[in-house]
Write a protein that holds these residues in place. Structure first.
Motif, PDB file in Angstrom:
ATOM      1  N   MET A 156       0.836  -1.177   0.000  1.00 44.19           N
ATOM      2  CA  MET A 156       0.000   0.000   0.000  1.00 44.19           C
ATOM      3  C   MET A 156       0.877   1.235   0.000  1.00 44.19           C
ATOM      4  SD  MET A 156      -2.953  -0.664   2.798  1.00 44.19           S
ATOM      5  CE  MET A 156      -3.075  -2.347   3.309  1.00 44.19           C
ATOM      6  N   LYS A 157       0.802   1.975  -1.059  1.00 44.32           N
ATOM      7  CA  LYS A 157       1.545   3.227  -1.122  1.00 44.32           C
ATOM      8  C   LYS A 157       0.575   4.369  -0.907  1.00 44.32           C
ATOM      9  CE  LYS A 157       4.809   5.880  -3.486  1.00 44.32           C
ATOM     10  NZ  LYS A 157       5.386   6.544  -4.461  1.00 44.32           N
ATOM     11  N   ILE A 158       0.861   5.175   0.112  1.00 41.61           N
ATOM     12  CA  ILE A 158       0.026   6.329   0.416  1.00 41.61           C
ATOM     13  C   ILE A 158       0.837   7.583   0.151  1.00 41.61           C
ATOM     14  CG2 ILE A 158      -1.272   7.527   2.213  1.00 41.61           C
ATOM     15  CD1 ILE A 158      -1.650   4.855   3.583  1.00 41.61           C
ATOM     16  N   THR A 159       0.345   8.393  -0.764  1.00 37.35           N
ATOM     17  CA  THR A 159       1.035   9.626  -1.121  1.00 37.35           C
ATOM     18  C   THR A 159       0.648  10.743  -0.154  1.00 37.35           C
ATOM     19  OG1 THR A 159      -0.748  10.392  -2.553  1.00 37.35           O
ATOM     20  CG2 THR A 159       0.917   8.944  -3.569  1.00 37.35           C
ATOM     21  N   ALA A 160       1.339  11.866  -0.259  1.00 37.09           N
ATOM     22  CA  ALA A 160       1.006  13.037   0.555  1.00 37.09           C
ATOM     23  C   ALA A 160      -0.416  13.504   0.239  1.00 37.09           C
ATOM     24  CB  ALA A 160       2.014  14.150   0.317  1.00 37.09           C
ATOM     25  N   ALA A 161      -0.803  13.434  -1.031  1.00 37.10           N
ATOM     26  CA  ALA A 161      -2.162  13.832  -1.423  1.00 37.10           C
ATOM     27  C   ALA A 161      -3.193  12.888  -0.799  1.00 37.10           C
ATOM     28  CB  ALA A 161      -2.297  13.829  -2.947  1.00 37.10           C
ATOM     29  N   ASP A 162      -2.862  11.590  -0.749  1.00 38.35           N
ATOM     30  CA  ASP A 162      -3.752  10.622  -0.098  1.00 38.35           C
ATOM     31  C   ASP A 162      -3.897  10.948   1.385  1.00 38.35           C
ATOM     32  OD1 ASP A 162      -4.026   9.196  -2.488  1.00 38.35           O
ATOM     33  OD2 ASP A 162      -2.461   7.747  -1.962  1.00 38.35           O
ATOM     34  N   GLN A 163      -2.795  11.326   2.033  1.00 40.05           N
ATOM     35  CA  GLN A 163      -2.835  11.682   3.453  1.00 40.05           C
ATOM     36  C   GLN A 163      -3.758  12.876   3.691  1.00 40.05           C
ATOM     37  OE1 GLN A 163      -1.938  10.066   5.944  1.00 40.05           O
ATOM     38  NE2 GLN A 163      -0.231   8.766   5.361  1.00 40.05           N
ATOM     39  N   VAL A 175     -10.798  13.107  -6.850  1.00 42.82           N
ATOM     40  CA  VAL A 175     -11.100  12.726  -5.464  1.00 42.82           C
ATOM     41  C   VAL A 175     -11.822  11.388  -5.441  1.00 42.82           C
ATOM     42  CG1 VAL A 175     -12.497  13.316  -3.432  1.00 42.82           C
ATOM     43  CG2 VAL A 175     -11.085  15.065  -4.544  1.00 42.82           C
ATOM     44  N   GLN A 176     -12.828  11.225  -6.294  1.00 40.90           N
ATOM     45  CA  GLN A 176     -13.585   9.969  -6.325  1.00 40.90           C
ATOM     46  C   GLN A 176     -12.685   8.787  -6.675  1.00 40.90           C
ATOM     47  OE1 GLN A 176     -16.830   9.640  -5.361  1.00 40.90           O
ATOM     48  NE2 GLN A 176     -16.337   7.475  -5.430  1.00 40.90           N
ATOM     49  N   SER A 177     -11.809   8.954  -7.649  1.00 46.08           N
ATOM     50  CA  SER A 177     -10.935   7.837  -8.036  1.00 46.08           C
ATOM     51  C   SER A 177      -9.923   7.524  -6.926  1.00 46.08           C
ATOM     52  CB  SER A 177     -10.233   8.122  -9.368  1.00 46.08           C
ATOM     53  OG  SER A 177      -9.350   9.203  -9.254  1.00 46.08           O
ATOM     54  N   ARG A 178      -9.439   8.539  -6.227  1.00 45.80           N
ATOM     55  CA  ARG A 178      -8.514   8.287  -5.107  1.00 45.80           C
ATOM     56  C   ARG A 178      -9.207   7.532  -3.979  1.00 45.80           C
ATOM     57  NH1 ARG A 178      -3.656  12.057  -4.593  1.00 45.80           N
ATOM     58  NH2 ARG A 178      -3.577  12.979  -6.634  1.00 45.80           N
ATOM     59  N   ILE A 179     -10.435   7.948  -3.656  1.00 44.48           N
ATOM     60  CA  ILE A 179     -11.189   7.249  -2.609  1.00 44.48           C
ATOM     61  C   ILE A 179     -11.415   5.791  -3.006  1.00 44.48           C
ATOM     62  CG2 ILE A 179     -13.441   7.081  -1.461  1.00 44.48           C
ATOM     63  CD1 ILE A 179     -13.514  10.176  -1.478  1.00 44.48           C
ATOM     64  N   GLU A 180     -11.827   5.562  -4.242  1.00 42.56           N
ATOM     65  CA  GLU A 180     -12.066   4.186  -4.710  1.00 42.56           C
ATOM     66  C   GLU A 180     -10.780   3.364  -4.659  1.00 42.56           C
ATOM     67  OE1 GLU A 180     -13.838   4.743  -8.557  1.00 42.56           O
ATOM     68  OE2 GLU A 180     -15.766   5.358  -7.691  1.00 42.56           O
ATOM     69  N   ARG A 188     -10.135   0.050  -2.452  1.00 39.77           N
ATOM     70  CA  ARG A 188      -9.691  -1.202  -3.089  1.00 39.77           C
ATOM     71  C   ARG A 188      -8.433  -1.754  -2.454  1.00 39.77           C
ATOM     72  NH1 ARG A 188     -10.539   1.223  -7.761  1.00 39.77           N
ATOM     73  NH2 ARG A 188      -8.344   1.564  -8.151  1.00 39.77           N
ATOM     74  N   GLN A 189      -7.496  -0.850  -2.134  1.00 38.21           N
ATOM     75  CA  GLN A 189      -6.230  -1.256  -1.531  1.00 38.21           C
ATOM     76  C   GLN A 189      -6.372  -1.627  -0.061  1.00 38.21           C
ATOM     77  OE1 GLN A 189      -3.782   2.208  -2.266  1.00 38.21           O
ATOM     78  NE2 GLN A 189      -2.934   1.328  -4.146  1.00 38.21           N
ATOM     79  N   GLY A 190      -7.532  -1.355   0.517  1.00 40.54           N
ATOM     80  CA  GLY A 190      -7.733  -1.673   1.923  1.00 40.54           C
ATOM     81  C   GLY A 190      -7.222  -0.600   2.871  1.00 40.54           C
TER      82      GLY A 190
END
Length: 143
Positions: free
Chosen positions: A1-8, A36-41, A45-47
């Motif tokens: 799981m890679k979480i970017t700064a934008a994801d944070q 935003v919608q695609s990042r949330i999805e 998906r990645q859990g």
């Protein structure tokens, strides 16, 4: 799981209000609604996002007693103790921790007498060595 700064940043906004509309989140993050919608999805998906929950305002449970209950567990009894605690609806959160205790639970009950009864029930679980409780006076902030 890679979480970017934008994801944070996105996760931070969702922690404040998971029911915010995609358009509202997009405005706050200065991103497109589609992004935003695609990042949330993707995070779902990645859990990374495992679900959404309700945080109840303190006033809704006004007068309820909340306590951290520190628990020591006897060797090889962790799974059974966790299962028994999971079955108690008064136990809202359970953390495995390092240090002199093995678990820290947060119990929420209507009265001091109920907290006394809850800690007695926890102490009576097969595999629990001992418990120590600290009543929560107030929450300074919660995310």
């Amino acid at each position: 799981m890679k979480i970017t700064a934008a994801d944070q940043h996105l996760l931070s906004v969702l922690r404040e209000n998971a029911r915010a509309s995609t358009a509202e989140i997009a405005r706050r993050l200065q991103l497109s609604r589609t992004t935003v919608q695609s990042r949330i999805e993707r995070l779902e998906r990645q859990g990374v996002i495992r679900g959404y929950t309700v945080r109840v305002h303190d006033q809704a449970e006004r007068g309820h007693i909340r306590a951290h209950i520190m628990i020591t567990v006897l060797p090889k009894q962790m799974a059974a103790v966790v299962d028994a605690l999971h079955a108690m609806p008064e136990v809202r959160v359970l953390h495995s921790v390092s240090g002199p205790f093995d678990l820290v639970a947060m119990g929420v009950v209507p009265s001091v007498e109920d907290m006394d009864e809850l800690t007695d029930r926890i102490g009576a679980i097969d595999g629990v060595g001992r418990t120590t409780s600290s009543i929560i006076l107030s929450a300074k902030f919660e995310r």
